[in-house]
Design a protein around this motif. Structure first.
Motif, PDB file in Angstrom:
ATOM      1  N   GLY A   1      14.914  10.492  12.082  1.00  0.00           N
ATOM      2  CA  GLY A   1      16.330  10.147  12.127  1.00  0.00           C
ATOM      3  C   GLY A   1      16.664   8.690  12.355  1.00  0.00           C
ATOM      4  O   GLY A   1      17.849   8.334  12.397  1.00  0.00           O
ATOM      5  N   ARG A   2      15.654   7.819  12.456  1.00  0.00           N
ATOM      6  CA  ARG A   2      15.916   6.404  12.717  1.00  0.00           C
ATOM      7  C   ARG A   2      14.945   5.544  11.910  1.00  0.00           C
ATOM      8  O   ARG A   2      13.833   5.977  11.600  1.00  0.00           O
ATOM      9  N   PRO A   3      15.314   4.292  11.608  1.00  0.00           N
ATOM     10  CA  PRO A   3      14.374   3.400  10.926  1.00  0.00           C
ATOM     11  C   PRO A   3      13.137   3.141  11.784  1.00  0.00           C
ATOM     12  O   PRO A   3      13.219   3.062  13.017  1.00  0.00           O
ATOM     13  N   VAL A   4      11.999   3.019  11.127  1.00  0.00           N
ATOM     14  CA  VAL A   4      10.738   2.769  11.815  1.00  0.00           C
ATOM     15  C   VAL A   4      10.862   1.567  12.751  1.00  0.00           C
ATOM     16  O   VAL A   4      10.433   1.611  13.911  1.00  0.00           O
ATOM     17  N   LEU A   5      11.450   0.478  12.262  1.00  0.00           N
ATOM     18  CA  LEU A   5      11.569  -0.732  13.069  1.00  0.00           C
ATOM     19  C   LEU A   5      12.390  -0.482  14.334  1.00  0.00           C
ATOM     20  O   LEU A   5      12.078  -1.034  15.402  1.00  0.00           O
ATOM     21  N   ALA A   6      13.426   0.331  14.246  1.00  0.00           N
ATOM     22  CA  ALA A   6      14.269   0.596  15.415  1.00  0.00           C
ATOM     23  C   ALA A   6      13.461   1.238  16.536  1.00  0.00           C
ATOM     24  O   ALA A   6      13.626   0.903  17.718  1.00  0.00           O
ATOM     25  N   TRP A   7      12.568   2.166  16.185  1.00  0.00           N
ATOM     26  CA  TRP A   7      11.714   2.789  17.199  1.00  0.00           C
ATOM     27  C   TRP A   7      10.817   1.747  17.868  1.00  0.00           C
ATOM     28  O   TRP A   7      10.648   1.731  19.094  1.00  0.00           O
ATOM     29  N   SER A   8      10.212   0.865  17.054  1.00  0.00           N
ATOM     30  CA  SER A   8       9.282  -0.129  17.584  1.00  0.00           C
ATOM     31  C   SER A   8       9.991  -1.133  18.484  1.00  0.00           C
ATOM     32  O   SER A   8       9.471  -1.520  19.539  1.00  0.00           O
TER      33      SER A   8
ATOM     34  N   ARG B   1       0.820  -1.214   0.000  1.00  0.00           N
ATOM     35  CA  ARG B   1       0.000   0.000   0.000  1.00  0.00           C
ATOM     36  C   ARG B   1       0.855   1.264   0.000  1.00  0.00           C
ATOM     37  O   ARG B   1       0.404   2.317  -0.433  1.00  0.00           O
ATOM     38  N   MET B   2       2.069   1.163   0.484  1.00  0.00           N
ATOM     39  CA  MET B   2       2.957   2.311   0.532  1.00  0.00           C
ATOM     40  C   MET B   2       3.492   2.653  -0.860  1.00  0.00           C
ATOM     41  O   MET B   2       3.869   3.789  -1.131  1.00  0.00           O
ATOM     42  N   GLY B   3       3.528   1.645  -1.751  1.00  0.00           N
ATOM     43  CA  GLY B   3       4.075   1.875  -3.082  1.00  0.00           C
ATOM     44  C   GLY B   3       5.563   2.126  -3.061  1.00  0.00           C
ATOM     45  O   GLY B   3       6.104   2.875  -3.885  1.00  0.00           O
ATOM     46  N   SER B   4       6.258   1.489  -2.109  1.00  0.00           N
ATOM     47  CA  SER B   4       7.689   1.721  -1.926  1.00  0.00           C
ATOM     48  C   SER B   4       8.468   0.458  -2.222  1.00  0.00           C
ATOM     49  O   SER B   4       8.028  -0.645  -1.901  1.00  0.00           O
ATOM     50  N   VAL B   5       9.649   0.620  -2.815  1.00  0.00           N
ATOM     51  CA  VAL B   5      10.514  -0.534  -3.071  1.00  0.00           C
ATOM     52  C   VAL B   5      11.106  -1.037  -1.760  1.00  0.00           C
ATOM     53  O   VAL B   5      11.158  -2.241  -1.501  1.00  0.00           O
ATOM     54  N   ARG B   6      11.538  -0.109  -0.917  1.00  0.00           N
ATOM     55  CA  ARG B   6      12.119  -0.464   0.375  1.00  0.00           C
ATOM     56  C   ARG B   6      10.987  -0.666   1.382  1.00  0.00           C
ATOM     57  O   ARG B   6      10.116   0.193   1.511  1.00  0.00           O
ATOM     58  N   PRO B   7      10.974  -1.781   2.112  1.00  0.00           N
ATOM     59  CA  PRO B   7       9.899  -2.008   3.100  1.00  0.00           C
ATOM     60  C   PRO B   7       9.797  -0.840   4.067  1.00  0.00           C
ATOM     61  O   PRO B   7      10.804  -0.296   4.523  1.00  0.00           O
ATOM     62  N   LYS B   8       8.571  -0.467   4.407  1.00  0.00           N
ATOM     63  CA  LYS B   8       8.359   0.737   5.212  1.00  0.00           C
ATOM     64  C   LYS B   8       8.985   0.644   6.593  1.00  0.00           C
ATOM     65  O   LYS B   8       9.299   1.672   7.200  1.00  0.00           O
TER      66      LYS B   8
END
Length: 236
Positions: free
Chosen positions: A32-39, A18-25
């Motif tokens: 300043g940080r990857p989404v996964l790092a915050w989670s 749904r994001m339409g992005s090549v790199r996983p969201k």
């Protein structure tokens, strides 16, 4: 309160269709940080958590670069094609790690980076030993509209008693395994729905409405603001 261990599963096997992005969201940079790092930090920041299992896709080559080094409380496993299969894979991997049926597991979306540790602690405290578990959620505030096939208003359902489900969702590990197995072949959009099919009535625990899922590109602006605000509060 009965003694049990607390574990985490973070579902990070999505492909961002749904994001339409090549790199996983989950690897997009926000504040300043990857989404996964915050989670991941949100769950690992809870001292009571024995370990967190990251469920990734088979072709994921980014995970090691964003995970905290030197912290033995996380591992990873390969997920499935749908959320349900990924959560089941995460639970099986926790079993291999030493978790048992009486333990509790927090299932969290990798794409919800703005969840606060205060909300996670409140969820843990409010659910306690409840065998039906519970989840973070927010009461629906706005008027709802149901659309027809032409994109016109078909009806205005009542919002009384309606809540918007979030994650983490907290359940006894063994009961969640059974619920997901029973739901095999059915469409369940979250773990609470699978538990409902068992006859469970999960507890709704009010959480911050800002705990949104990173679904569309415009969500990044709101999440950046929320995360910067959290970080400023931590440093104050």
């Amino acid at each position: 309160m009965t003694e049990y261990r607390l574990w985490g599963v973070i579902v990070a096997a999505g492909t961002s269709r749904r994001m339409g992005s090549v790199r996983p969201k989950q690897y997009h940079a926000i504040a300043g940080r990857p989404v996964l790092a915050w989670s991941v930090d949100a769950l690992l920041g809870i001292p009571a958590i024995a370990g967190v299992m990251i469920v990734r896709s088979a072709d994921d080559t980014c995970l090691e670069a964003v995970m905290p080094r030197g912290d033995p409380r996380w591992r990873d496993c390969i997920g499935g094609g749908e959320r349900q299969a990924s959560v089941q894979a995460g639970l099986a991997a926790l079993r291999d790690w030493g978790a048992d049926a009486t333990d509790r597991v927090l299932v969290h979306d990798a794409a919800r980076p703005a969840v606060t540790q205060g909300d996670i602690r409140r969820l843990i405290d409010h659910v306690g030993d409840d065998p039906d578990g519970g989840l973070l959620a927010a009461p629906v505030r706005d008027t709802l509209k149901r659309a027809d096939d032409e994109g016109r208003v078909a009806s205005t359902p009542s919002r009384d008693g309606l809540w918007q489900a979030m994650t983490p969702q907290l359940f006894p590990l063994g009961r969640l395994e059974s619920a997901l197995a029973m739901a095999s072949g059915a469409v369940v959009t979250d773990e609470a729905q699978a538990m409902e099919r068992l006859g469970a009535r999960p507890r709704l625990v009010a959480g911050d409405p800002g705990n949104i899922k990173y679904t569309y590109p415009d969500d990044a602006r709101w999440l950046a603001w929320a995360l910067d605000r959290q970080r400023a509060g931590d440093e104050a």
